[in-house]
Design an enzyme around this catalytic site. Structure first.
Site, short mmCIF file in Angstrom:
data_model
loop_
_atom_site.label_atom_id
_atom_site.label_comp_id
_atom_site.label_asym_id
_atom_site.label_seq_id
_atom_site.Cartn_x
_atom_site.Cartn_y
_atom_site.Cartn_z
N GLN A 1 -35.44 -27.63 37.08
CA GLN A 1 -34.93 -26.64 38.14
C GLN A 1 -35.30 -26.23 39.17
O GLN A 1 -36.24 -26.12 39.26
CB GLN A 1 -34.07 -25.94 37.32
N GLY A 2 -34.79 -27.12 40.07
CA GLY A 2 -35.61 -26.90 41.77
C GLY A 2 -34.53 -26.83 42.75
O GLY A 2 -33.73 -26.76 43.15
N TYR A 3 -34.38 -25.84 42.78
CA TYR A 3 -33.78 -24.36 43.77
C TYR A 3 -34.78 -23.68 44.85
O TYR A 3 -34.04 -24.43 45.63
CB TYR A 3 -33.14 -23.44 42.21
N SER A 4 -34.74 -23.09 43.58
CA SER A 4 -36.07 -21.21 44.85
C SER A 4 -36.99 -22.49 46.07
O SER A 4 -37.07 -23.40 45.56
CB SER A 4 -36.47 -20.69 44.33
N SER B 1 -40.08 -23.99 36.70
CA SER B 1 -40.47 -23.52 35.85
C SER B 1 -40.38 -24.85 34.58
O SER B 1 -40.07 -25.72 34.86
CB SER B 1 -38.76 -22.59 34.80
N GLU C 1 -26.84 -20.39 33.37
CA GLU C 1 -28.45 -19.60 33.91
C GLU C 1 -28.12 -18.30 33.24
O GLU C 1 -28.42 -17.80 32.17
CB GLU C 1 -28.99 -20.34 35.32
N GLU D 1 -30.33 -6.99 42.47
CA GLU D 1 -29.52 -6.15 44.52
C GLU D 1 -28.18 -6.85 43.91
O GLU D 1 -27.63 -7.11 44.75
CB GLU D 1 -30.72 -6.20 45.16
#
Lengths: 379, 397
Positions: free
Chosen positions: B131-134, B166, B249, B382
């Site tokens: 997964q390529g998100y952040s 990851s 997720e 948060e």
């Protein structure tokens, strides 16, 4: 009972909710507070509660009861907690009635439970002697004399003790204060010679008396349960009572939480609703989590008692500890999030804060419960 | 649909005949499951036999349509299969982010052609996805991501960087959020791309953490060419896909994965008993004892909440609003437990490696440190509180 209410339980809940709503706001509590007079509760309301069958929920049908479980009792108490309804449910049905159901002779059960169920008698359990809950600290003595017993000692925080028709007094027939062994239970009638009552009102406007027993003579028929077996009876009753009071607390917790969320959506400062501020959102969202956890453990404790789960004492302590901490958190956060109006007498929140503190300390606060949990777990 | 009891009987018989004995035991870590992919290796021969037999029946992805490699099981059949697998302790034959995260997105948003192209290799364990998100500058504020994709003659030219990808170093493809319209409001200029990690211009480097080696990587894209057919959903419509995927997720993070059971560790009480040299009876440190009870009570309350949630769902009444607190609460509770375990062990827990320290103690140290990530990944605590405030409590923005 497994977390989801049955149809019958939903009906009980709906009846209780309607009943409590029909009492309106907690103005009735303000009236009682301002009167500050015994019996300290609304006798007409108590009559109605008996007519609805609530005084008979945990008692067998042979005494006129409904023979229902701790879940049904808890469901009703939760609703009463939402409006802080004052009644002898805890003193008479849960504590005194619980002790008699557990230890009474057939005659005693017939006599007292039938009257409790009918709403005809108020009973109070006189066990506490120290400022903090410590059931084995009892120093009051019951000496055998003249074919009976002579009771001497002082009791404090006897819920509904000034209005009660009978007291159940825990006294020491052997051993020393602090020992679990040697406790016995006695039924003492209101007009018995040697008993003096000091009527007091607590911060939550409930009545709780101090009792002095000065050489009170009782016949052997006033003994409740086996001689010296008081501790087991009290322990069993306290487990149930801790869950019962936690059920009432859950109602108060949910109410104070809901009122606070509503206020955050309505109050404006800096030209916006204060509920848009992240500092406040995070505080109330933390409270939300604790409310959910409390609801789960209260519901699970009903199950544990009704199924006689071997771990029920530990679950009861977990339940009382959680409800205590959450009621404390929710009521304190509510005041802070309401701002100035939160500390005024005009706002209802203060009533919940005061009730929360009383409920926390009754039958042991979370610190006591954690110590008990460790002892029950063998560490 | 066939009679559920027939299905249960047949399933049970087939599993008993076909699941090798050695696969009827959990593995100690998620990494020992079979994840598939170009460089995949089986844990042992039995794991391969098990995988191949399940694959043949479409049971690596039993609820997918048959045309994409599944068995087309109904929800109730899927539940029966799961419960029968649990009964025998069968490991899942194949586990991957392709199955748990990408496939739900493809099934919902993909074109028929994309489904036919990408789903069967996931079902067969041929392609491993990450997964390529952040991005370094887009963590909690994910929608501010900057990795650019410019459409040029039927191809996107991708430039930028992803972080916390990851297992990128052992994966084959990546599903990525990229910026396709820098001038639009940030949520409206994002697209969802599928990228082959063997493409020219991709480079990957692992990220060591405070706990040591980790599955996390950084992934760099330097003028990587991606055919426009590998975009899922409309151009600039990637954000709603991203949100959909994040829900999967979060659900995954809050659940125990079947077939994985971490090795039995000493209980928290045993750790304290050892360090306080008190094999039985009351712990002499009243403060430590009180903290331990609090952790145990919190765990009991959390489990009761999970049970209440499950019961409500089973009764057709849920899930209630309590679902929204699971990730927040369990990650913080685990973190507190790990912290307590490490502190309660005393100086025995201060060893990094080498001789003289118990392997379990060294493991406890690594778990404590690695656990610091649990309240950050998958949406920080948060962010979870923001979500509760907005979606459950209905507080205004």
């Amino acid at each position: 009972m497994s977390f989801v209410l049955s149809e019958e339980q939903e009906l009980i809940q709906e009846t209780a909710r309607e009943f409590v709503r029909s009492q309106g706001s907690i103005d009735a509590l303000r009236t009682l507070r301002d009167q500050r007079s015994e019996p300290g509760y609304d006798t007409k309301l108590w009559r109605e509660m008996a007519d609805l069958g609530w005084t008979g929920i945990p008692f067998p049908e042979e005494y006129g009861g409904a023979g229902l479980g701790h879940a049904e009792l808890g469901i009703v108490l939760e609703q009463l907690g939402t409006r802080l309804v004052i009644s002898p449910m805890l003193s008479t049905v849960v504590l005194a009635g619980g002790v008699i159901l557990e230890a009474g002779s057939p005659e005693q059960k017939q006599n007292f439970l039938t009257r409790i169920v009918g709403g005809e008698a108020v009973l109070a359990l006189a066990y506490q002697e120290t400022p903090r809950h410590d059931p084995w600290a009892i120093a009051t003595t019951a000496r055998e004399a003249g074919g009976g017993y002579v009771l001497t000692g002082r009791k404090t925080l006897v819920l509904d003790g000034a209005a009660a028709d009978h007291w159940i007094v825990a006294a020491r027939t052997s051993g020393e204060p602090g020992e679990r062994e040697g406790l016995s239970l006695f039924i003492v009638d209101r007009d018995t010679e040697g008993v003096s009552i000091e009527s007091t009102f607590l911060i939550d406007s409930r009545s709780a008396a101090n009792l002095s027993l000065d050489g009170v003579h009782l016949g052997t028929d006033r003994l409740l349960g086996e001689l010296g077996s008081g501790a087991e009876v009290l322990e069993t009753t306290f487990d149930r009572a801790m869950v019962a009071i936690a059920s009432e607390m859950l109602g108060g917790i949910q109410e104070v939480f809901d009122q606070t969320v509503a206020y955050l959506k309505e109050r404006e400062q800096f030209g916006v609703k204060i509920g848009s501020f992240q500092a406040l959102k995070h505080r109330i969202a933390r409270v939300f989590c604790e409310v959910e956890l409390t609801r789960s453990i209260v519901t699970d404790a009903w199950r544990a008692l009704d199924e006689e789960d071997p771990a029920r004492s530990k679950i009861a302590s977990t339940c009382k500890a959680r409800a205590s901490d959450t009621y404390h958190l929710a009521s304190n956060e509510s005041i802070q999030l309401h701002g100035g109006i939160g500390v005024t007498d005009e706002q209802d929140i203060g009533f919940f804060l005061k009730r929360a503190r009383v409920c926390e300390l009754l039958l042991g606060d979370s610190s006591y419960q954690r110590r008990r949990f460790a002892e029950l777990s063998g560490y | 649909m066939s009679d559920p009891e027939d299905f249960r009987r047949e399933t049970r018989a087939w599993l008993e005949d076909n699941c090798p004995a050695s696969v009827r035991a959990p593995v100690a870590d998620i990494k020992y499951l079979y994840w598939g992919g170009r460089r995949a290796e089986f844990l042992d021969d039995d794991s391969q036999v098990w995988f191949e037999r399940m694959l043949e029946r479409g049971w690596t992805v039993p609820d997918w349509p048959v045309e994409y490699g599944g068995a087309g099981l109904s929800q109730s059949e899927q539940r029966i299969l799961q419960s029968e697998m649990r009964r025998l302790n069968c490991r899942p034959p194949l586990f991957s982010y392709g199955i748990t995260m990408l496939a739900p997105v493809l099934l919902e948003y993909g074109t028929d052609e994309q489904k036919s192209r990408f789903l069967p290799p996931i079902a067969r364990g041929e392609i491993r996805w990450c997964q390529g998100y952040s991005e370094p500058a887009a963590g909690s504020d994910l929608a501010s991501l900057q990795c650019r994709a410019v459409l040029e003659g039927g191809e996107y030219l991708v430039d930028g960087q992803k972080i916390w990808t990851s297992d990128a170093d052992i994966s084959d493809w990546i599903f990525c959020l990229v910026r396709t319209d820098p001038s639009a409001p940030k949520h409206d200029g994002i697209s969802f791309l599928l990228i082959d990690l063997e493409s020219g211009g991709v480079s990957i480097s692992p990220i060591p953490l405070i706990s040591g080696a980790s599955p996390f990587c950084q992934t760099f894209f330097d003028s990587v060419r991606v055919p426009s057919q590998q975009r899922v959903g409309p151009e600039n419509g990637g954000w709603s896909i991203a949100k959909h995927l994040l829900q999967h997720e979060r659900a995954m993070l809050a659940q125990a994965i079947p077939g994985v059971r971490p090795p039995k560790r000493s209980s928290l009480l045993d750790v304290a008993r050892r360090s306080l040299n008190t094999p039985q009876g009351p712990l002499p440190d009243a403060g430590l004892r009180d903290e331990l009870v609090q952790l145990q009570m919190d765990r009991i309350c959390y489990r009761a909440t999970l049970a209440r949630n499950t019961a409500a769902v089973r009764a057709g009444k849920g899930p209630g609003s309590e679902s929204s607190m699971f990730k927040l609460y369990v990650s913080e509770l685990n973190q507190r437990s790990e912290d307590w375990r490490h502190r309660a062990a005393g100086t025995e827990g201060l060893g990094w490696d080498g001789e003289g320290f118990d392997p379990e103690e060294i493991q406890a140290t690594r778990s404590w440190l690695y656990g610091k990530a649990s309240t950050i990944l998958g949406g920080t605590s948060e962010i979870q509180l923001n979500i509760i405030a907005k979606r459950v409590l209905g507080l205004p923005d």
